[in-house]
Design a protein around this motif. Structure first.
Motif, PDB file in Angstrom:
ATOM      1  N   GLN A 194      27.558  29.628  46.688  1.00 48.98           N
ATOM      2  CA  GLN A 194      28.714  29.777  45.716  1.00 48.98           C
ATOM      3  C   GLN A 194      29.134  31.427  46.133  1.00 48.98           C
ATOM      4  N   LEU A 225      33.070  32.583  46.649  1.00 52.81           N
ATOM      5  CA  LEU A 225      33.637  33.518  45.603  1.00 52.81           C
ATOM      6  C   LEU A 225      34.135  34.840  46.416  1.00 52.81           C
ATOM      7  N   GLU A 238      37.226  33.652  47.742  1.00 48.78           N
ATOM      8  CA  GLU A 238      38.322  33.367  46.996  1.00 48.78           C
ATOM      9  C   GLU A 238      38.933  34.509  46.370  1.00 48.78           C
ATOM     10  N   PHE A 239      38.305  35.544  46.271  1.00 51.59           N
ATOM     11  CA  PHE A 239      38.717  37.016  45.359  1.00 51.59           C
ATOM     12  C   PHE A 239      38.737  38.021  46.423  1.00 51.59           C
ATOM     13  N   PHE A 299      31.603  25.419  41.758  1.00 49.74           N
ATOM     14  CA  PHE A 299      32.340  26.224  42.122  1.00 49.74           C
ATOM     15  C   PHE A 299      33.374  26.612  41.155  1.00 49.74           C
ATOM     16  N   GLU A 300      34.082  25.378  40.878  1.00 48.83           N
ATOM     17  CA  GLU A 300      34.935  25.396  39.638  1.00 48.83           C
ATOM     18  C   GLU A 300      34.456  26.131  38.213  1.00 48.83           C
ATOM     19  N   THR A 336      34.283  30.158  39.349  1.00 48.38           N
ATOM     20  CA  THR A 336      35.677  30.782  39.285  1.00 48.38           C
ATOM     21  C   THR A 336      36.071  30.945  38.101  1.00 48.38           C
ATOM     22  N   SER A 337      35.976  29.823  37.202  1.00 46.96           N
ATOM     23  CA  SER A 337      36.595  30.238  35.680  1.00 46.96           C
ATOM     24  C   SER A 337      35.844  31.438  35.278  1.00 46.96           C
ATOM     25  N   ALA A 349      37.403  34.646  36.890  1.00 48.93           N
ATOM     26  CA  ALA A 349      38.622  35.043  36.954  1.00 48.93           C
ATOM     27  C   ALA A 349      38.855  35.536  35.373  1.00 48.93           C
TER      28      ALA A 349
END
Length: 212
Positions: free
Chosen positions: A19, A23, A26-27, A199-200, A203-204, A207
Motif C-alpha cells: 500500500q 500511495l 498515487e500522490f 487501497f481505496e 486513499t480516502s 485525501a
C-alpha cells in the motif's frame, strides 16, 4: 498545503509495503522505508558510525543511527509515505521532533489472516519477486513469471517463525500504535480484503488529510 506526510503502521503481513508503494505513486510522494534509507546512506558518517559497519557484520543497527538516517531521508522529501519506522516509543518521540505527520494509518488484520498471508508467501531465488500460494500465484507452480527462477519459502515465513514475529511486533511496536491513538491522530483501516479494496480505504484517509 504541501504534499502530505503519511505514516503507515501495522504488523508483518498487514500490507504496508504494497500500500505504501501505491500511495507514493498515487500522490507523488517519496516512499521511505528504514531498510531502503539505510542502504541508500550506508556510508553516512554519524556519531554511531556508519550503517555499513553494522549491516556488514549482521548486527542490529542502533536506534540513534536509524534516527539519523530517517531524518536525512525525510529532510530531502516534500511529501512522503513512511513505512517500517518508528518501531518503538523512543523512535516515535524522535520522529515528532523532526517532522509533522498529516495522517497515521494503522492496518487492522486478524492474526489468522496474517499467518495465512505470510506462510503462503513464495520468493524467487533468482530475482526476488514475491508470489503467494493463494492470492498471487505464478502461471506455473514453483516457477517465477519474471525470470523462470525457482520459488521457495523463506525460513522466516514458516508458521512457527511467523507467530514469533507477530509476538515480537506486539511487544515492541504495539505501544507505538497506542501512542498515536492517545494523541488522537491514529486512523484504523480495515486491512483485510483485496489490495484494491484496502487501497481505496487508504486513499480516502490520505485525501481527507491532504484537504485539511
Amino acid at each position: 498545503m504541501s504534499e502530505p506526510h503519511v505514516l503507515l503502521l501495522g504488523p508483518p503481513g498487514a500490507g504496508k509495503g504494497t500500500q505504501s508503494k501505491r500511495l507514493a505513486d498515487e500522490f507523488g510522494l517519496e516512499h521511505v522505508t528504514t531498510g531502503d534509507a539505510l542502504r541508500a546512506n550506508k556510508h553516512m558518517e554519524t556519531e554511531y558510525g556508519t550503517p555499513a559497519e553494522y549491516m556488514d557484520a549482521g548486527e542490529l543497527v542502533p536506534d540513534g543511527l536509524v534516527n539519523e538516517i530517517v531524518k536525512e531521508a525525510l529532510q530531502s522529501a516534500d511529501g512522503y509515505v513512511l513505512d517500517g519506522y518508528p518501531r518503538n516509543l523512543d523512535q516515535a518521540e524522535y520522529l515528532s521532533e523532526i517532522t509533522d505527520l498529516d495522517a497515521v494509518l494503522y492496518f487492522a488484520v486478524s492474526e489468522s489472516e496474517l499467518v495465512d498471508r505470510l506462510t503462503g508467501r513464495r520468493v524467487c531465488a533468482d530475482c526476488g519477486a514475491n508470489y503467494h500460494v493463494e492470492f498471487d500465484r505464478p502461471e506455473t507452480e514453483g516457477v517465477c513469471d519474471e525470470c523462470g527462477g525457482d520459488l521457495y519459502q523463506r525460513e522466516d515465513d514458516t508458521e512457527e517463525t511467523v507467530k514469533e514475529r507477530l509476538r515480537v511486533y506486539e511487544e515492541n511496536t504495539a505501544p507505538v500504535v497506542e501512542h498515536y491513538r492517545d494523541e488522537g491522530v491514529l486512523v484504523e483501516v480495515d486491512g483485510e480484503g483485496t489490495p484494491d479494496e484496502v487501497f481505496e480505504r487508504v486513499t480516502s484517509v490520505v485525501a481527507d488529510a491532504s484537504d485539511e
